[in-house]
Enzyme design. Structure first.
Site, mmCIF file in Angstrom:
data_model
loop_
_atom_site.group_PDB
_atom_site.id
_atom_site.type_symbol
_atom_site.label_atom_id
_atom_site.label_comp_id
_atom_site.label_asym_id
_atom_site.label_seq_id
_atom_site.Cartn_x
_atom_site.Cartn_y
_atom_site.Cartn_z
ATOM 1 N N CYS A 166 -2.689 -1.829 8.471
ATOM 2 C CA CYS A 166 -2.120 -0.612 9.065
ATOM 3 C C CYS A 166 -1.709 -0.852 10.514
ATOM 4 O O CYS A 166 -0.660 -0.374 10.952
ATOM 5 C CB CYS A 166 -3.117 0.537 8.988
ATOM 6 S SG CYS A 166 -3.549 1.006 7.304
ATOM 7 N N CYS B 112 0.807 -1.217 0.000
ATOM 8 C CA CYS B 112 0.000 0.000 0.000
ATOM 9 C C CYS B 112 0.844 1.273 0.000
ATOM 10 O O CYS B 112 0.315 2.361 -0.167
ATOM 11 C CB CYS B 112 -0.957 0.017 1.194
ATOM 12 S SG CYS B 112 -0.149 0.185 2.783
#
Length: 132
Positions: A102, A33
């Site tokens: 994340c 990402c």
């Protein structure tokens, strides 16, 4: 989509910045990402007395790194090694499945910094001809 705690840590991230003369600095990234985090730790007597970071990523990356930093500040190195992506997400009241990576980034960065502190890389002496 996001809990109030996630939005609070995104809007008001804790422990952002840099530490002068840290004991350890580690950068961890997620090539999938493009998010990355740079962690600075100040450690005294096996306690994380200060943690700062710079995070490059989405709102969830900011919120999870902020929360992870609050989970380990003032804690022992052993406690910091026990921080997982699930624990970070749980402390934030949950994350969408698509953003769980994340929390893994933040937890991985903290564990990598503590591990590097506990087991620093070998420093190689100068090559041939050094010292002449």
């Amino acid at each position: 989509m996001y809990t109030d705690k996630v939005m609070d840590h995104f809007s008001n991230p804790r422990n952002v910045g840099q530490i002068d003369n840290p004991n350890v600095v580690v950068k961890v990234g997620d090539p999938g990402c493009g998010d990355a985090v740079l962690i600075f730790l100040k450690i005294e007597n096996d306690i994380i007395v200060d943690i700062k970071y710079r995070v490059y990523g989405c709102g969830a990356a900011i919120a999870t790194t902020s929360m992870a930093s609050t989970l380990v500040k003032g804690k022992t190195l052993t406690d910091a090694l026990e921080v997982t992506d699930e624990r970070v997400a749980e402390a934030l009241g949950g994350l969408p499945e698509s953003k769980m990576h994340c929390s893994n980034l933040a937890a991985t960065a903290i564990r990598a910094a503590v591990t590097r502190y506990l087991h620093p890389p070998e420093v190689k002496a100068g090559g041939e001809g050094s010292g002449n």
